[in-house]
Design a protein around this motif. Sequence first.
Motif, PDB file in Angstrom:
ATOM      1  N   UNK A  88      -1.544   4.805 -13.950  1.00 21.06           N
ATOM      2  CA  UNK A  88      -1.292   3.584 -14.647  1.00 21.06           C
ATOM      3  C   UNK A  88      -0.343   2.553 -13.721  1.00 21.06           C
ATOM      4  N   UNK A  89       0.517   2.925 -13.289  1.00 21.14           N
ATOM      5  CA  UNK A  89       1.421   2.200 -12.509  1.00 21.14           C
ATOM      6  C   UNK A  89       0.911   1.685 -11.315  1.00 21.14           C
ATOM      7  N   UNK A  90      -0.184   2.587 -10.798  1.00 21.53           N
ATOM      8  CA  UNK A  90      -0.906   2.088  -9.405  1.00 21.53           C
ATOM      9  C   UNK A  90      -1.873   1.126  -9.792  1.00 21.53           C
ATOM     10  N   UNK A  91      -2.400   1.386 -10.872  1.00 18.84           N
ATOM     11  CA  UNK A  91      -3.574   0.366 -11.320  1.00 18.84           C
ATOM     12  C   UNK A  91      -2.785  -0.962 -11.608  1.00 18.84           C
ATOM     13  N   UNK A  92      -1.593  -0.952 -12.358  1.00 24.92           N
ATOM     14  CA  UNK A  92      -0.989  -2.191 -12.616  1.00 24.92           C
ATOM     15  C   UNK A  92      -0.535  -3.120 -11.501  1.00 24.92           C
ATOM     16  N   UNK A  93      -0.129  -2.309 -10.269  1.00 22.53           N
ATOM     17  CA  UNK A  93       0.322  -2.922  -9.183  1.00 22.53           C
ATOM     18  C   UNK A  93      -0.879  -3.546  -8.494  1.00 22.53           C
ATOM     19  N   UNK A 137      -2.644 -10.695  -1.023  1.00 26.96           N
ATOM     20  CA  UNK A 137      -3.777  -9.883  -1.692  1.00 26.96           C
ATOM     21  C   UNK A 137      -4.069  -8.567  -1.230  1.00 26.96           C
ATOM     22  N   UNK A 138      -4.772  -7.646  -1.911  1.00 27.56           N
ATOM     23  CA  UNK A 138      -5.009  -6.268  -1.548  1.00 27.56           C
ATOM     24  C   UNK A 138      -6.172  -6.321  -0.696  1.00 27.56           C
ATOM     25  N   UNK A 139      -6.327  -5.129   0.203  1.00 32.76           N
ATOM     26  CA  UNK A 139      -7.262  -5.041   1.012  1.00 32.76           C
ATOM     27  C   UNK A 139      -8.063  -3.719   0.536  1.00 32.76           C
ATOM     28  N   UNK A 140      -9.153  -3.326   1.409  1.00 33.89           N
ATOM     29  CA  UNK A 140     -10.152  -2.148   0.956  1.00 33.89           C
ATOM     30  C   UNK A 140      -9.243  -0.974   0.704  1.00 33.89           C
ATOM     31  N   UNK A 141      -8.360  -0.780   1.785  1.00 32.40           N
ATOM     32  CA  UNK A 141      -7.489   0.393   1.497  1.00 32.40           C
ATOM     33  C   UNK A 141      -6.597   0.553   0.187  1.00 32.40           C
ATOM     34  N   UNK A 142      -6.239  -0.656  -0.136  1.00 32.63           N
ATOM     35  CA  UNK A 142      -5.463  -0.757  -1.631  1.00 32.63           C
ATOM     36  C   UNK A 142      -6.404  -0.051  -2.720  1.00 32.63           C
ATOM     37  N   UNK A 143      -7.372  -0.666  -2.782  1.00 26.68           N
ATOM     38  CA  UNK A 143      -8.460  -0.152  -3.752  1.00 26.68           C
ATOM     39  C   UNK A 143      -8.751   1.234  -3.505  1.00 26.68           C
ATOM     40  N   UNK A 144      -9.025   1.845  -2.335  1.00 31.48           N
ATOM     41  CA  UNK A 144      -9.260   3.196  -2.286  1.00 31.48           C
ATOM     42  C   UNK A 144      -7.990   4.018  -2.548  1.00 31.48           C
ATOM     43  N   UNK A 145      -7.085   3.740  -2.277  1.00 32.63           N
ATOM     44  CA  UNK A 145      -5.446   4.555  -2.976  1.00 32.63           C
ATOM     45  C   UNK A 145      -5.958   4.688  -4.354  1.00 32.63           C
ATOM     46  N   UNK A 146      -6.161   3.712  -5.095  1.00 32.88           N
ATOM     47  CA  UNK A 146      -6.173   3.574  -6.611  1.00 32.88           C
ATOM     48  C   UNK A 146      -7.326   4.417  -7.126  1.00 32.88           C
ATOM     49  N   UNK A 147      -8.430   4.467  -6.274  1.00 33.74           N
ATOM     50  CA  UNK A 147      -9.660   5.186  -6.676  1.00 33.74           C
ATOM     51  C   UNK A 147      -9.491   6.685  -6.220  1.00 33.74           C
ATOM     52  N   UNK A 148      -8.915   6.826  -5.390  1.00 33.45           N
ATOM     53  CA  UNK A 148      -8.244   8.399  -4.922  1.00 33.45           C
ATOM     54  C   UNK A 148      -7.258   8.863  -6.025  1.00 33.45           C
ATOM     55  N   UNK A 196       0.747  -1.405   0.015  1.00 26.93           N
ATOM     56  CA  UNK A 196      -0.080  -0.078  -0.226  1.00 26.93           C
ATOM     57  C   UNK A 196       0.951   1.240   0.131  1.00 26.93           C
ATOM     58  N   UNK A 197       2.194   1.194   0.804  1.00 29.22           N
ATOM     59  CA  UNK A 197       2.967   2.293   0.471  1.00 29.22           C
ATOM     60  C   UNK A 197       3.390   2.706  -0.751  1.00 29.22           C
ATOM     61  N   UNK A 198       3.746   1.594  -1.617  1.00 28.85           N
ATOM     62  CA  UNK A 198       4.280   1.903  -3.013  1.00 28.85           C
ATOM     63  C   UNK A 198       3.044   2.313  -3.787  1.00 28.85           C
ATOM     64  N   UNK A 199       1.802   1.786  -3.474  1.00 27.95           N
ATOM     65  CA  UNK A 199       0.562   2.322  -4.292  1.00 27.95           C
ATOM     66  C   UNK A 199       0.443   3.792  -3.871  1.00 27.95           C
ATOM     67  N   UNK A 200       0.609   4.159  -2.718  1.00 25.90           N
ATOM     68  CA  UNK A 200       0.444   5.582  -2.420  1.00 25.90           C
ATOM     69  C   UNK A 200       1.770   6.356  -3.013  1.00 25.90           C
ATOM     70  N   UNK A 201       3.054   6.009  -3.121  1.00 25.69           N
ATOM     71  CA  UNK A 201       3.845   6.561  -3.816  1.00 25.69           C
ATOM     72  C   UNK A 201       3.283   6.778  -5.292  1.00 25.69           C
ATOM     73  N   UNK A 202       3.036   5.779  -6.146  1.00 19.63           N
ATOM     74  CA  UNK A 202       2.400   6.090  -7.317  1.00 19.63           C
ATOM     75  C   UNK A 202       1.377   7.028  -7.553  1.00 19.63           C
TER      76      UNK A 202
END
Length: 720
Positions: free
Chosen positions: A350-355, A367-378, A337-343
Amino acid sequence: MFRSSRQVYSILPAILQNRRVVFESSRRDVMCLREGWQIMQSTSSATSLSLEKSGNSHISTRCIATRVMSTSRLFHTGNVVYDDGQSRQFGKSMTHRHVIRPRIRRGPKTLTLKEIIALENDTRHHLECFQYDFSEGIGSMALSNWQRTAVSLIMEWSKLWGRNRHQQSASQEQVIRGVSLVHELAMNILRIGEKELDKYFDSVGVKTDSPERFKNHRNFVTKPDEGKNLNVESICRVIALGWSRCDGSVAKDAAYKANNLLVKLEEISHKRQKIPSERKVSFQLSDVAPTPSFYNHVLSCWSRSTDSNAEIEAKTLLERMSLPLETYARPDVFSYNNLLNLHANRGNVDKAEALLKKMDEPDHTIPPDAYSYTIVMNAFQKKFTTSGSERDMKDPTKAEELLSRLVKKFEESHYSDINLRPTHVTFGTVLSMYAAADRILKEDMSRGDVTRKWWSRNILSGADKQKMGWGAENAERILEWMIALKEKGKRKTVGKKDKTDNNPVDDLILVNNRHFLTVIDAWAKAGKGVMGAIRCERLLERLENLYQSSGGDPKLRPGPKHFGAVIDAYSRADDRESTAEHAEKFLDKSEDLFLHSTNPNDALSNIVYNLVIDAWSRRIGHKSGERANEVLRRMIKNYKQTKNPSLRPDVISYTGVMKAYVTHPDGGKEALQILDEMKEQFKSGNVNAKPDFKAYAVAIDACVRNGLSIEAERLLDELD
């Protein structure tokens, strides 16, 4: 009891200079100090005995203080009285216990500005003490005392970036200075431990500079639940958390310092791992081995950093955590999730969605959690609401697809996996994107920008009022989805007597009045005329019904903003008088509910009155000016009755009434009277009623239309 050597330092200058010392403790404490002084004089080194000859009384004083500290432990509080009559209290600033693993006594959760300044001075002084003490080679007891005081300072500083950080009065610069100071304290603590290890290895003749860091040694991996005790690792982890809470644009080296702290702790852990377990060392490997939380804090620092190498450093650390025998912890969902936040922070959607897609694969161990999806949606939301050529009408649709995947996975788990439970924030992200779609579309159409990749080329090529409202309609659909899931949760828990047996779906979605306000405002500004205003009215009625059926849930209570949004929708509808009358009807209802409310969040303001005045000013007819003036008089009457400063008319109120009088037969005279009233209000102290350029322009227009050219010229002269 003395809490640190600094308390002794504050006494010794007075003793050495024959100053007057007043103690608030017992006679036994004073005798103990004298005893310690005599013992120190008889057993100290030549440097300590020759204070006057050495010329370096600063260092010698600290050596003396260390010896006195070792022989006296019974002091509590005292005051050093100097020659000028001023006294300084000591003995209350440090709070810890003399145990092997100190447990800090919980003090106040917040620090005042004065306490922060005092804490900063104490920390700087303690760092100076270490430089002298460490260079003089003092005993283990003094070093232990220094470490305990350092731990107390670190835990006191951690209040600025802990759970109650939002309640602190410290600025970002003070937090950064505090983290920098405790970082130096932690590095000194690690230096003490490293010196102890090096001393052991020198005694057995073992070299520790092997290029292979962790190979040929037992694989020690910390668990996520470890690190709850107060030890060296937990102290360093608190500092890494502090660096992660600093603004990356201000503290540009925060990530590097946190990473250096991690590397230093890994090196010490590697040395401690080489020592056989039967050997006696003051700390165990579990006391210094970094935990997953430590690695995640460092990754969080890289995700917030503005450095160009932040992405490379974060990926390198995450890959190192994934390899066996490389680190003391394994990555978890927070690491990714920290790497998703960085992207997401860097706009790399695109990088966040690919990760996220990679994490969602069946063969991925985490596997991802609800916060993982929320990061990409944000990330999609930030891209969509920010003007630029990268904005795409497909962004809300993609965000909704992610939301659908998350809800589906939660349903497949039979509502048991709490890590996959979406919240009202998750739904609110998609809802707000659809709510802003119509506004963004209107802005692009007004600029004639046809280069963006919109959902449909027909929206740009043949756009008309029938196409507008697409975003508001989808926002309302998401709102209905939220309500349906909430009702589904209620049906799941009907008949259950045990409160602990409630299904998690009961708390799946918490629909609140903010979601309704977002959709109502979207319909009000969608440009759909009367149809949009009717949809706003229906949504307000739906909210009122939910509020009543919930038994008066305050989160579902309609507020003045909801009625104001409906009034705004009717004021924008068209030029028919019926829409202005509808707006005034909702104003009447707002007054009945909120005029005498004691809740500041429900207090009426002049905004709703200005919207009704604007609704009448848009209508063509002789009655529009009179009706607008009646609304103004109601506002003035309510202001005098309630003494609510938010109800006081402003320049927008008076200008709206003058605008409504423009087409009136006596509009010129009425406009001049309104303008004179504005001037009187401004002179009486209503600074918001000062006539501006627009007010003069409307008054001049009314005078010209009614043949009052002389008055119009006079107003022009006043304007100049």
